[in-house]
Write a protein that holds these residues in place. Structure first.
Motif, PDB file in Angstrom:
ATOM      1  N   GLU A  17       0.862  -1.187   0.000  1.00  0.00           N
ATOM      2  CA  GLU A  17       0.000   0.000   0.000  1.00  0.00           C
ATOM      3  C   GLU A  17       0.897   1.236   0.000  1.00  0.00           C
ATOM      4  OE1 GLU A  17      -3.408   0.118   2.640  1.00  0.00           O
ATOM      5  OE2 GLU A  17      -2.962  -1.956   3.172  1.00  0.00           O
ATOM      6  N   PRO A  18       1.506   1.551  -1.152  1.00  0.00           N
ATOM      7  CA  PRO A  18       2.506   2.617  -1.169  1.00  0.00           C
ATOM      8  C   PRO A  18       1.960   4.030  -1.012  1.00  0.00           C
ATOM      9  CG  PRO A  18       2.164   1.734  -3.351  1.00  0.00           C
ATOM     10  CD  PRO A  18       1.376   0.877  -2.421  1.00  0.00           C
ATOM     11  N   ILE A  19       0.665   4.230  -1.213  1.00  0.00           N
ATOM     12  CA  ILE A  19       0.080   5.552  -1.005  1.00  0.00           C
ATOM     13  C   ILE A  19      -1.127   5.380  -0.089  1.00  0.00           C
ATOM     14  CG2 ILE A  19      -0.990   7.560  -2.079  1.00  0.00           C
ATOM     15  CD1 ILE A  19       0.609   6.924  -4.616  1.00  0.00           C
ATOM     16  N   GLN A  20      -0.963   5.816   1.174  1.00  0.00           N
ATOM     17  CA  GLN A  20      -2.002   5.640   2.187  1.00  0.00           C
ATOM     18  C   GLN A  20      -2.473   6.989   2.714  1.00  0.00           C
ATOM     19  OE1 GLN A  20      -0.906   2.999   5.391  1.00  0.00           O
ATOM     20  NE2 GLN A  20       0.442   1.827   4.072  1.00  0.00           N
ATOM     21  N   THR A  21      -3.733   7.255   2.585  1.00  0.00           N
ATOM     22  CA  THR A  21      -4.414   8.433   3.132  1.00  0.00           C
ATOM     23  C   THR A  21      -3.585   9.723   3.043  1.00  0.00           C
ATOM     24  OG1 THR A  21      -3.706   7.914   5.396  1.00  0.00           O
ATOM     25  CG2 THR A  21      -5.845   7.052   4.688  1.00  0.00           C
ATOM     26  N   PRO A  22      -3.162  10.114   1.847  1.00  0.00           N
ATOM     27  CA  PRO A  22      -2.363  11.342   1.742  1.00  0.00           C
ATOM     28  C   PRO A  22      -3.169  12.566   2.164  1.00  0.00           C
ATOM     29  CG  PRO A  22      -3.009  10.574  -0.431  1.00  0.00           C
ATOM     30  CD  PRO A  22      -3.447   9.521   0.541  1.00  0.00           C
ATOM     31  N   THR A  23      -2.498  13.512   2.811  1.00  0.00           N
ATOM     32  CA  THR A  23      -3.136  14.760   3.243  1.00  0.00           C
ATOM     33  C   THR A  23      -2.957  15.861   2.207  1.00  0.00           C
ATOM     34  OG1 THR A  23      -1.143  15.404   4.429  1.00  0.00           O
ATOM     35  CG2 THR A  23      -2.847  14.221   5.693  1.00  0.00           C
ATOM     36  N   PHE A  24      -2.419  15.513   1.053  1.00  0.00           N
ATOM     37  CA  PHE A  24      -2.197  16.457  -0.042  1.00  0.00           C
ATOM     38  C   PHE A  24      -2.521  15.749  -1.348  1.00  0.00           C
ATOM     39  CE2 PHE A  24       1.725  14.328   1.113  1.00  0.00           C
ATOM     40  CZ  PHE A  24       2.164  13.812  -0.087  1.00  0.00           C
ATOM     41  N   ARG A  90       7.123   6.398  -0.997  1.00  0.00           N
ATOM     42  CA  ARG A  90       5.819   5.942  -0.508  1.00  0.00           C
ATOM     43  C   ARG A  90       5.244   7.061   0.352  1.00  0.00           C
ATOM     44  NH1 ARG A  90       9.204   1.139   0.843  1.00  0.00           N
ATOM     45  NH2 ARG A  90       9.110  -0.138  -1.013  1.00  0.00           N
ATOM     46  N   ILE A  91       3.918   7.109   0.441  1.00  0.00           N
ATOM     47  CA  ILE A  91       3.256   8.182   1.188  1.00  0.00           C
ATOM     48  C   ILE A  91       2.338   7.587   2.240  1.00  0.00           C
ATOM     49  CG2 ILE A  91       1.569  10.064   1.033  1.00  0.00           C
ATOM     50  CD1 ILE A  91       2.618  10.543  -1.829  1.00  0.00           C
ATOM     51  N   LYS A  92       2.390   8.171   3.430  1.00  0.00           N
ATOM     52  CA  LYS A  92       1.406   7.896   4.476  1.00  0.00           C
ATOM     53  C   LYS A  92       1.089   9.227   5.135  1.00  0.00           C
ATOM     54  CE  LYS A  92       0.228   5.109   8.452  1.00  0.00           C
ATOM     55  NZ  LYS A  92       0.674   4.064   9.380  1.00  0.00           N
ATOM     56  N   ASN A  93      -0.175   9.635   5.049  1.00  0.00           N
ATOM     57  CA  ASN A  93      -0.634  10.914   5.595  1.00  0.00           C
ATOM     58  C   ASN A  93       0.165  12.064   4.982  1.00  0.00           C
ATOM     59  OD1 ASN A  93      -2.437   9.384   7.152  1.00  0.00           O
ATOM     60  ND2 ASN A  93      -0.969   9.229   8.819  1.00  0.00           N
ATOM     61  N   ASP A  94       0.913  12.825   5.805  1.00  0.00           N
ATOM     62  CA  ASP A  94       1.675  13.966   5.297  1.00  0.00           C
ATOM     63  C   ASP A  94       3.156  13.649   5.107  1.00  0.00           C
ATOM     64  OD1 ASP A  94       2.525  13.780   7.907  1.00  0.00           O
ATOM     65  OD2 ASP A  94       2.132  15.868   8.423  1.00  0.00           O
ATOM     66  N   ILE A 111       4.563  20.108   4.231  1.00  0.00           N
ATOM     67  CA  ILE A 111       3.928  21.201   4.964  1.00  0.00           C
ATOM     68  C   ILE A 111       2.824  21.813   4.113  1.00  0.00           C
ATOM     69  CG2 ILE A 111       4.304  23.476   5.999  1.00  0.00           C
ATOM     70  CD1 ILE A 111       7.210  22.475   6.606  1.00  0.00           C
ATOM     71  N   SER A 112       3.132  22.049   2.839  1.00  0.00           N
ATOM     72  CA  SER A 112       2.116  22.537   1.907  1.00  0.00           C
ATOM     73  C   SER A 112       2.524  22.153   0.486  1.00  0.00           C
ATOM     74  CB  SER A 112       1.921  24.052   2.028  1.00  0.00           C
ATOM     75  OG  SER A 112       3.087  24.734   1.651  1.00  0.00           O
TER      76      SER A 112
END
Length: 143
Positions: A17-24, A90-94, A111-112
């Motif tokens: 699951e390389p991209i999980q719930t990204p915040t962006f 890989r991404i998890k959240n931020d 951060i943004s």
């Protein structure tokens, strides 16, 4: 023959699951960026590119042949010699985590992120006092 055992906690990013719930918006990340500003110890400076060379840059890719690839190119002297870095991300959240194969390298905290600017932070012992320093980087699309 060498056996490598890697242990993961529940906070680690799963390979399947390389991209999980990204915040962006991940699609905004996928482009060629140039380093623009750096903040260290509360002071912000323009990023110093080698004056006779192209700009230092990095690219996030996620397409056929470049699945979750991060490529970085930094000019290290006036002769425009380079250091290149190729990692998987890989991404998890931020958080964007970087790997060389299955070996964890580092994290960036986003951060943004907009279409025109990426601001992220990471820790590195810049002043070599054995205490990781917070570094904030700003990047803009490569021009």
């Amino acid at each position: 023959m060498t056996l490598v055992v890697v242990s993961c906690s529940s906070d680690d990013i799963a390979i399947d699951e390389p991209i999980q719930t990204p915040t962006f918006q991940v699609d905004l990340l996928l482009k060629r960026w140039e380093f623009n500003k750096i903040t260290f110890n509360g002071n912000t400076f323009d990023y110093m590119h080698q004056p006779n060379c192209m700009k230092d840059e990095f690219t996030f890719a996620n397409q056929q042949g470049q699945i979750r690839q991060y490529n970085e190119l930094v000019f290290i002297n006036n002769n425009c010699s380079t250091n290149s870095l190729y990692l998987d991300w890989r991404i998890k959240n931020d958080t964007i985590s970087f790997y060389f194969g299955s070996v964890f390298i580092t994290n960036f905290k986003v951060i943004s992120l907009t279409d025109t600017k990426l601001v992220y932070s990471f820790y590195e012992d810049v002043d070599r006092d054995s205490i990781p320093d917070l570094i904030i980087m700003e990047a803009i699309p490569y021009q």
